[in-house]
Design a protein around this motif. Sequence first.
Motif, short mmCIF file in Angstrom:
data_model
loop_
_atom_site.label_atom_id
_atom_site.label_comp_id
_atom_site.label_asym_id
_atom_site.label_seq_id
_atom_site.Cartn_x
_atom_site.Cartn_y
_atom_site.Cartn_z
N ARG A 82 0.83 -1.20 0.00
CA ARG A 82 0.00 0.00 0.00
C ARG A 82 0.87 1.26 0.00
O ARG A 82 0.58 2.23 -0.71
N LEU A 83 1.92 1.24 0.82
CA LEU A 83 2.79 2.41 0.92
C LEU A 83 3.45 2.72 -0.41
O LEU A 83 3.48 3.87 -0.87
N THR A 84 3.96 1.71 -1.07
CA THR A 84 4.60 1.90 -2.37
C THR A 84 3.59 2.37 -3.40
O THR A 84 3.87 3.29 -4.20
N THR A 85 2.41 1.78 -3.40
CA THR A 85 1.39 2.13 -4.38
C THR A 85 0.97 3.59 -4.26
O THR A 85 0.85 4.31 -5.27
N LEU A 86 0.74 4.06 -3.04
CA LEU A 86 0.28 5.44 -2.85
C LEU A 86 1.36 6.45 -3.23
O LEU A 86 1.04 7.53 -3.76
N THR A 87 2.62 6.13 -3.00
CA THR A 87 3.66 7.07 -3.44
C THR A 87 3.78 7.06 -4.96
O THR A 87 4.10 8.10 -5.57
N LEU A 88 3.53 5.93 -5.60
CA LEU A 88 3.51 5.90 -7.07
C LEU A 88 2.35 6.74 -7.61
O LEU A 88 2.48 7.43 -8.63
N LEU A 89 1.20 6.68 -6.93
CA LEU A 89 0.06 7.50 -7.34
C LEU A 89 0.40 8.99 -7.22
O LEU A 89 0.11 9.79 -8.12
N LEU A 90 1.06 9.36 -6.09
CA LEU A 90 1.45 10.77 -5.91
C LEU A 90 2.48 11.18 -6.94
O LEU A 90 2.45 12.34 -7.42
N ALA A 91 3.40 10.29 -7.30
CA ALA A 91 4.38 10.62 -8.35
C ALA A 91 3.68 10.82 -9.69
O ALA A 91 4.04 11.74 -10.47
N ALA A 92 2.68 10.01 -9.98
CA ALA A 92 1.93 10.17 -11.23
C ALA A 92 1.17 11.49 -11.23
O ALA A 92 1.12 12.21 -12.25
N LEU A 93 0.58 11.86 -10.08
CA LEU A 93 -0.11 13.15 -9.97
C LEU A 93 0.87 14.29 -10.12
O LEU A 93 0.57 15.29 -10.81
N ARG A 94 2.04 14.19 -9.47
CA ARG A 94 3.07 15.22 -9.60
C ARG A 94 3.44 15.45 -11.06
O ARG A 94 3.50 16.60 -11.54
N ASP A 95 3.69 14.37 -11.79
CA ASP A 95 4.14 14.51 -13.18
C ASP A 95 3.03 15.04 -14.08
O ASP A 95 3.29 15.80 -15.02
N HIS A 96 1.79 14.68 -13.80
CA HIS A 96 0.68 15.22 -14.59
C HIS A 96 0.54 16.72 -14.34
O HIS A 96 0.34 17.50 -15.30
N LEU A 97 0.65 17.13 -13.08
CA LEU A 97 0.56 18.56 -12.76
C LEU A 97 1.68 19.34 -13.43
O LEU A 97 1.46 20.45 -13.96
N ALA A 138 13.56 5.43 -10.88
CA ALA A 138 13.30 6.05 -12.19
C ALA A 138 12.01 6.86 -12.15
O ALA A 138 11.93 7.95 -12.73
N VAL A 139 10.99 6.35 -11.45
CA VAL A 139 9.73 7.08 -11.35
C VAL A 139 9.89 8.34 -10.52
O VAL A 139 9.47 9.44 -10.92
N LEU A 140 10.51 8.21 -9.35
CA LEU A 140 10.59 9.36 -8.46
C LEU A 140 11.51 10.46 -8.95
O LEU A 140 11.33 11.63 -8.61
N SER A 142 11.79 11.09 -12.18
CA SER A 142 11.22 11.45 -13.49
C SER A 142 12.22 11.20 -14.63
O SER A 142 12.33 11.99 -15.57
N SER A 143 12.93 10.08 -14.53
CA SER A 143 13.92 9.77 -15.58
C SER A 143 13.21 9.20 -16.80
O SER A 143 12.06 8.77 -16.72
N PRO A 144 13.90 9.17 -17.95
CA PRO A 144 13.29 8.62 -19.16
C PRO A 144 12.88 7.15 -19.03
O PRO A 144 12.03 6.67 -19.75
N GLU A 145 13.53 6.43 -18.08
CA GLU A 145 13.21 5.01 -17.91
C GLU A 145 11.95 4.78 -17.07
O GLU A 145 11.52 3.63 -16.89
N ALA A 146 11.35 5.86 -16.56
CA ALA A 146 10.16 5.71 -15.71
C ALA A 146 9.02 5.06 -16.50
O ALA A 146 8.81 5.36 -17.68
N ASN A 154 4.20 -0.48 -14.37
CA ASN A 154 2.80 -0.68 -14.74
C ASN A 154 1.87 0.12 -13.83
O ASN A 154 0.89 0.73 -14.30
N ALA A 155 2.17 0.14 -12.53
CA ALA A 155 1.33 0.90 -11.59
C ALA A 155 1.41 2.40 -11.88
O ALA A 155 0.39 3.10 -11.89
N TYR A 156 2.61 2.88 -12.11
CA TYR A 156 2.80 4.31 -12.43
C TYR A 156 2.03 4.68 -13.70
O TYR A 156 1.30 5.68 -13.74
N ASN A 157 2.19 3.90 -14.75
CA ASN A 157 1.50 4.18 -16.02
C ASN A 157 -0.01 4.10 -15.84
O ASN A 157 -0.77 4.89 -16.44
N HIS A 158 -0.46 3.16 -15.02
CA HIS A 158 -1.90 3.00 -14.78
C HIS A 158 -2.48 4.26 -14.14
O HIS A 158 -3.54 4.76 -14.57
N PHE A 159 -1.78 4.78 -13.15
CA PHE A 159 -2.27 6.00 -12.48
C PHE A 159 -2.14 7.23 -13.39
O PHE A 159 -2.99 8.13 -13.32
#
Length: 837
Positions: A82-97, A138-140, A142-146, A154-159
């Motif tokens: 859960r902890l990892t998933t929610l930080t991935l969701l926040l990273a996806a929100l950060r990058d969208h913003l 890579a996700v946190l 924001s590298s090209p490999e994210a 997959n979780a990052y892309n999903h969010f």
Amino acid sequence: METSFAGVLEGKKQYQVPLYQRVYSWGKKQLDQLWDDIIELAATRRDEPGASHFIGSLVLATSPDFNAVGVSKMLVVDGQQRLTTLTLLLAALRDHLAETGDTASADAIHAQYLVNVYDKGKPTKVLPTQADREAYKAVLTSSPEAGGSDAIGNAYNHFRAKIAAADDPDDPHDLEELENAVIHGLAVVVVTAEAGDNAHRIFESLNNTGLQLNQSDLLKNYLFMRLGERADDVYDAVWLPLEKKLSSGSLELLFWLDLAQRDERAKQSDTYAGQQKRLEKLTTPDQIESEVRRIAALGDVLATILDPSRESDPAIRRRLERIRAWGSTTAYPVVMTILARRAAGTATSAQVADALLTLESYFVRRIVVGRATAGLNRSLLQAVSTVTDAEAVDLSLRDYLSQGRRHFATDKQVRQAVGVVPFYWQGRAAQKKLILQWLEESYGAKEVVDPRNLTIEHVLPQTLTDAVRQDFAAGLPDHADVAAEHERIVHTIGNLTLTGYNSELSNRPFAAKRAMLAESGLRMNQEIAAHEAWGTEDINGRGADLAEKIIALWPGPNEALTGASDDQPSGTRRLVASIVAEIPAGRWTSYGEVALVAGSYPQPIAAIITTYLMQGAWRVLQTGGTISPGFRWLDPERSEDPRAYLESEGLKFGDDGHAATEQFIDARELAALAGLEVGDESPAWRAAGSRPLLAQRQAFFQTVHDLGGATGTLISSWPKATPQDAVDVNVGVPGCAVVLSLASREPAAVYCSFYIRNDKALFSHLHSRRHEIEDALGASLEWRDNPENKSSQAILRRDGDWREEALAPGLAQWLVTTAETFAAVFPGYVESARPLV
């Protein structure tokens, strides 16, 4: 303590996911559920700003460097997914913003909830286990490999996709509400172990209440939690390469094999407890690290056993391929010890290859002489200590297996067994097929036949059709019992081969089979086809030839050490006595179950138990749980009523005289008590005697269905098993069927009937020609026509209790054979009669 997700992430913190934790594994189902909960919570908080949604607990333990200056570090014992998933969701929100122009909000999420931006190295708030760190980093960052193809990506892309779809250009607050729901609306209970608490004990407790990691996960936890600051380095250098070689299940097997090398009584289900008890004696990080390296080296050996292509020596690789194909993990401890001897330089490759050939010979010869599983586990596990320190590993293993009651068959015993042992019923189906396959390989045929397409074929069919009986009887002396001779020889190895068209050969006479066998790519089939006929002399002759080939291919024991303890009759009695003695008071079993464990048949086993004095024999009852009417105590000093004595032991009987089914011990449980194994397949004679009547019927009709499908030629579709007392067989005649039925009341019997539903004229015409029909069938029928019923039938009966193990296969085969005969005879008479009626 309950807090919001903001309370978890804000401040100078880092949550480290320990090495023992599983990799990130959430998939679309879990991600969608979490997303839906958050969207619903965001909508609720518009009207109720204080609304929250509980997402579970976060269990933490103190990290070894908790008191270091800077970021406070904690170990995540439970809640990492859960902890990892929610930080991935926040990273996806950060990058969208950031991409949509709201960089201020993006930077705030990054600094407050994802990364400790003001500390040296900018450590992330969450540090996953090693296998996930590169993808997470890579996700946190924001590298090209994210957003790769792994679970993190997959979780990052999903969010990212979910947030893009949810962003309404006309609503300036929707993403702000989403962030608020995640940060302030999600509630979590944080449990932190005290300094004196043992984190791995907490982990065990959580596992017992539902986390359900396997035993290798728990042991990895136990080892690495005790390594302290060395954990990362040892994991990267030693454990991670091991995990790349072995799956989680294979790692668990590794820990058990290591334990079994020390204690042959060790059960695989108790691996964690046994290993932990041993590891508790290690007190320093140096000792723990040394143990991890030892386990990894052992894992390298197991990886070679599981994947013999890793072995460079061709002779050893061939032996390992065969041991792997054999499928007995009980052999792995001694195989690992043998290979470890070579790795340590105390055994040569030639000695290792010879030792492995001895092991292969031991397996093969035991099955050939009918000792597939007797004492096998114990013998193999005890062999470990023998080969560990022996000067010559190959000679020591052969000598060990040659002594005592280990059933390493001599050349003489192999020659004797091929003509009498029912090879077809010995061991596991795959193992019998392997022996025949390896015998075929020994011919060195140029044409390669894919063994996956081959099945075991009886050259002399299992079913004595009229044509087969006539052929077989021609080679027997006058007045010989054809059925008895057939039963004696049909399952011996001399009558068995491999073919790719078993169903096509089925019950054909030898003359019909011969042409197909001659065209086979298998040399053994070509040899069989060279025979003019196939009778007892041919089968015995081929068996003798195969015995010599077995003796040449698989060297036997050191006969100077074997002695005479393997005498067949007394050996069988000893085996049966050892099995029966394991039946606890207050439990019961049947002769058939004992026969399965002993690798024999119910009738000879019953004869042994009722003839020779042995402990617990009174706990072996008839099929269905009844005491034999002819029961007698073999001990002349005993005269108790057997039922009263069994009841005094705790066995319960119903009013009908049947023992309670819940106190029944089946073959697998009995084998486990005796330290033996039973094969994967049940012999055809096995019936469901201890089960209720409906289940007994279904089991019997399943046997009929299987035999019909395997041996029938005229009837294309056999009815499915049913708990009813009769089944209809379609023979292609409108308004008629062949009916197979069972009588349960005494005298028990089975019936095959030609059933005419509603055509009295047809019945009268067939009855008028009954003598012709009965001559064609070779049997007299009961012609039954009740004027009060619309239906009528011609019936053939076979007496016998179809619920008895010893009788069931013969009765089932009689029904199949008789139904086939009815299907061959009646339709012609019906066709000739109907134009007249």
